[in-house]
Write an enzyme that holds these catalytic residues in place. Structure first.
Site, short mmCIF file in Angstrom:
data_model
loop_
_atom_site.label_atom_id
_atom_site.label_comp_id
_atom_site.label_asym_id
_atom_site.label_seq_id
_atom_site.Cartn_x
_atom_site.Cartn_y
_atom_site.Cartn_z
N TYR A 1 75.40 27.26 63.01
CA TYR A 1 75.57 26.17 62.06
C TYR A 1 76.41 26.61 60.86
O TYR A 1 76.30 27.75 60.41
CB TYR A 1 74.20 25.70 61.56
CG TYR A 1 74.29 24.57 60.58
CD1 TYR A 1 74.46 23.26 61.03
CD2 TYR A 1 74.25 24.80 59.21
CE1 TYR A 1 74.57 22.22 60.13
CE2 TYR A 1 74.36 23.76 58.31
CZ TYR A 1 74.53 22.47 58.78
OH TYR A 1 74.65 21.43 57.89
N TRP B 1 79.57 25.05 57.68
CA TRP B 1 80.66 24.14 57.33
C TRP B 1 82.03 24.75 57.54
O TRP B 1 83.03 24.02 57.63
CB TRP B 1 80.51 23.71 55.88
CG TRP B 1 79.71 22.46 55.75
CD1 TRP B 1 78.45 22.25 56.24
CD2 TRP B 1 80.12 21.24 55.13
NE1 TRP B 1 78.05 20.97 55.95
CE2 TRP B 1 79.05 20.33 55.26
CE3 TRP B 1 81.26 20.84 54.47
CZ2 TRP B 1 79.11 19.04 54.75
CZ3 TRP B 1 81.32 19.55 53.96
CH2 TRP B 1 80.25 18.67 54.11
#
Ligand code: PGD
Length: 770
Positions: A115, A117
């Site tokens: 996970y 960004w």
């Protein structure tokens, strides 16, 4: 100076916090926001110092223990030295380890959820790259579902309203707020620090202007939050500083007032909703003998009963908009405020009207309150994953600590797989996960932990194999977001740092060794991929009769305008227009005030209608303060924490913790003092900012300061920098969604009296210098 600027060649680029161009002025990178951006983010200023910062990783490194003793569980992770290793050798070592794990245990022993960004470019998108590589080269991986942003709402909303995207990305827009809303009540606020960010890039920050215009027209804003800066000054909001995590109680108190004063829209509830009578019985106390009236709510939320009732009356009969922030659901029972916000809006009867109704996550990101693009934006195909196992994303430590154990999720009973190898690219779990000391113990269990990073984050420091990745400014890409009207040609602005390579180049080299290069690269260079991915958007624009320049022209011009859908209110407007023709995609086709599906799961921590469920992690005498660990204003998450803008806003190198004057006085703390925050899980230092902009009994320490253990040899070392995730709890929101609960916990705080330990978070680890 204007003359000097004119001589510089500004080249376009993009980031999650804004489209910009940049140029070199001698050896200084000068960054200019996009000229069309009315309110650019100051976070752009983190770039200039970042490129050649000492925190960058210049060459591949392997943890000494892993290199000398081989793969296996090891609690030396995060405590060991690193050995620089040449690219060819490290790629050979990693190929051998991937092969061993795949052959001995299968791809289901690899966790590739990874996970994070990463960066705005859609081709060098680290998640897409790693997933494509693991699918193509290993046959798959254990994935993660949902996000740390919206773990609870992402699971709840489809049960009660419809898909997350329909509620957040195609609903009430900022234009509608500016033009139509009479009153906006924002639970958790709509802080500009959050809406300055949109993954894939954002060319126009419109939120401040929209709130200003709305306010000038006469729209009123109500901020329900313990933190006053959760709405900008332009909104001139009335501030309701409630006890953190008690929004549901406050909403119930308002709902009770609406019913007793017959201000609720019975016709709307009958026509568009299911389950109102069941919920009404709960609300009025017919089930448990306890009416959820304003007085009841006041005792929980710490807001006067009269004020709660007045809030309800202010909203009734007007074009009211109920907004619930992402932050509220990043807490124990985080599903409840999302659901109750929708029920409150349904009671007010404005759902589906311009500028009215319900908007979950308006202002929580730059993606919301905009119009979605009507043409596809570039995405790298990830291929097929041959492994079925998955975890809700925030359950990573649970998975590593409990292989083979069952867990509940959204009506399913699942089993945690046994993970041998964790592979991460483009994320920072030592930023995003809760209870970092527990995460350290969990990561000690695996055989091998591989990380691609551009800087020595704590995640990189806990890895066995660290591969230096380029940062966005060092490569070409295409930036585009789902609701931003610009697609941007991201030009290269700098040569790679040291021996850093693009994730694509690293995965290509591994695929070559694993014999899967054709499947992974399809024979394309990075530039050829950009051309290939661009072609789909270009064709879609051409099909609509819109300007669709060829790739070279796009690249030269630096941007192309995409087509947005009309500002038509989306699914909820259509539903309001004809609920039989345009049913919602819920089991009943209506708004589910009561969900038979959720009730059928039998979860005590998420019953069949919204309810007030007291938190287990309530303040105690030993830890009496509520800590809000929210998103930072000076950077995106932990990215470029070492950049100039972020660093300059710390005090004596520490992150800032905000505290009410009364709480500070009680503890003998003055503005600027270094304090120690602690609870049963851990402790960290921070610099106190004493302010009346926070409710008494609450302290706020944003996320994103890099974890910096005073002595990594300790089991639960003091973080000397101010990472609140040493304090937060690692439990799911409920058995329904198992979302992240990092937003709130309970702590005590005291003045730190020792010698201030140095910040070493940005220093390369031992043996990895040079
Ligand atoms: P970032 O700091 O953005 O945080 O967690 P996330 O892991 O997304 O991490 C991205 C990392 O990717 C950075 O270290 C960066 O250097 C690296 N990177 C950037 N570009 C590239 C690249 O091209 N290649 C590679 N290999 N690496 C790259 C964010 C998460 O935190 C989120 S989204 C939320 S909403 C949560 N919020 C909270 C919260 O409110 N409160 C708490 N307590 N905890 C939270 N955690 C969550």
């Amino acid at each position: 100076m204007a003359g000097a600027d004119e001589e510089m060649v500004l080249r376009p680029h993009s980031s999650h916090w804004g489209v910009f161009s940049a140029a070199w002025d001698k050896d200084r990178l000068v960054v200019r926001p996009h000229p069309g951006d009315p309110d650019p983010s100051p976070v752009l200023h983190n770039f200039a110092d970042a490129l050649r910062h000492k925190a960058r990783i210049p060459r591949p490194c392997v943890r000494r223990g892993w290199l000398e003793r081989g793969a296996g569980p090891d609690d030396r992770r995060g405590r060991d030295e690193f050995v620089p290793v040449a690219w060819d050798r490290v790629l050979d070592l990693l190929t051998a380890e991937l092969t061993r794990v795949r052959d001995a245990h299968g791809p289901g022993a690899v966790f590739g959820g990874s996970y994070g960004w990463a960066s705005a470019g859609r081709f060098h998108h680290a998640q897409a790259q790693i997933h494509r590589f693991l699918n193509a080269s290993l046959g798959g991986y254990v994935r993660s579902v949902n996000s740390y942003s919206a773990g609870a709402s992402g699971v709840l909303l489809p049960h009660i309203l419809g898909p997350m995207e329909a509620i957040t990305r195609h609903n009430v827009t900022w234009e509608q707020v500016a033009e139509c809303s009479d009153i906006v009540i924002a639970f958790g606020g709509m802080a500009l620090k959050n809406s300055m960010v949109g993954s894939g890039g954002i060319s126009r920050h419109v939120e401040r202007g929209a709130m200003r215009s709305a306010r000038e027209r006469g729209c009123r804003f109500i901020l329900v939050s313990p933190l006053r800066p959760d709405l900008p000054e332009e909104a001139a909001a009335d501030w309701v500083p409630l006890v953190p995590g008690t929004d549901v109680a406050l909403m119930l108190g308002m709902a009770h007032t609406l019913v007793t004063e017959e201000l609720h829209d019975r016709a709307f509830l009958d026509r568009y909703c299911v389950g109102w009578p069941i919920f009404e019985d709960y609300l009025m106390g017919r089930v448990d003998g306890r009416p959820k009236d304003a007085a009841w709510a006041a005792a929980i939320a710490g807001v006067a009963a009269g004020d709660i009732a007045a809030l309800a009356r202010r909203l009734a009969g007007k074009r009211s908009l109920v907004v619930v922030a992402h932050a509220l659901q990043r807490a124990e029972h985080g599903e409840q405020p999302v659901w109750m916000g929708a029920v409150l809006a349904a009671m007010l009867g404005q759902i589906g009207l311009p500028g009215g109704g319900y908007h979950y996550a308006l202002g929580a990101l730059a993606h919301t309150g905009r119009r979605p693009n009507a043409v596809p934006i570039p995405t790298l195909p990830q291929g097929a994953n041959g492994v079925r196992d998955f975890i809700p994303v925030a359950r990573i430590a649970d998975m590593l600590l409990n292989p083979g154990q069952p867990f509940d999720y959204n009506g399913q009973r699942l089993t945690y797989p046994h993970i041998r190898l964790v592979y991460w690219a483009g994320g920072n779990p030592f930023h995003h996960h809760q209870d970092l000391n527990r995460l350290r113990r969990a990561l000690a269990r695996v055989d091998t932990f591989v990380v691609h990073e551009s800087a020595w984050t704590a995640t990189a420091r806990h890895a066995d194999i660290v591969l230096p990745a380029t940062m966005t400014l060092e490569r070409e890409d295409i930036g585009a977001g789902p609701t931003d009207p610009l697609m941007v040609a991201m030009h290269r602005l700098a040569e790679p740092y040291g021996e850093a390579r693009d994730d694509y180049a690293i995965f290509s080299a591994l695929a070559e060794r694993l014999g899967t290069a054709d499947a992974f690269t399809e024979g394309r260079s990075a530039r050829e991929w950009l051309r290939h991915l661009y072609a789909r958007t270009q064709a879609a624009l051409a099909a609509q009769g819109l300007p669709a320049p060829d790739f070279e022209t796009f690249w030269r011009r630096g941007e192309v305008t995409l087509l947005s859908v009309p500002d038509d209110g989306g699914m909820l407007r259509a539903f309001r227009g004809d609920p039989d023709l345009n049913k919602l995609p819920t089991p009943s086709g209506r708004i589910e005030i009561f969900s038979q599906t959720i009730a059928g799961f039998g979860y005590a921590d998420c019953p069949g209608h919204p309810a007030w469920l007291p938190p287990a992690d309530a303040p105690t005498t030993r830890h009496p303060l509520r800590l809000i660990a929210n998103q930072p204003a000076t950077r995106l998450h932990s990215q470029l924490d070492f950049g100039g803008h972020s660093s300059a806003r710390k005090h004596r190198g520490r992150e800032i913790v905000r505290i009410h004057p009364a709480d500070a006085a009680r503890r003998g703390i003055a503005d600027g003092d270094i304090v120690r925050l602690f609870n049963a899980r851990g402790a960290c230092l921070a610099a106190a900012s004493v302010t009346a902009d926070i409710r008494e009994g609450v302290v706020q320490l944003p996320t994103g300061a890099w974890y910096d253990p005073a002595d990594p040899e300790e089991e639960a070392p003091l973080c000397v920098h101010g990472n609140p995730n040493v304090l937060t709890r690692d439990v799911g929101t409920s058995r329904l969604a198992q979302g992240c609960t990092g937003q709130l916990t309970s702590v005590e705080l005291e003045r730190f009296r020792g010698n201030l330990p140095p910040i070493r978070a940005y220093d390369p680890p031992t043996s990895a210098r040079g």
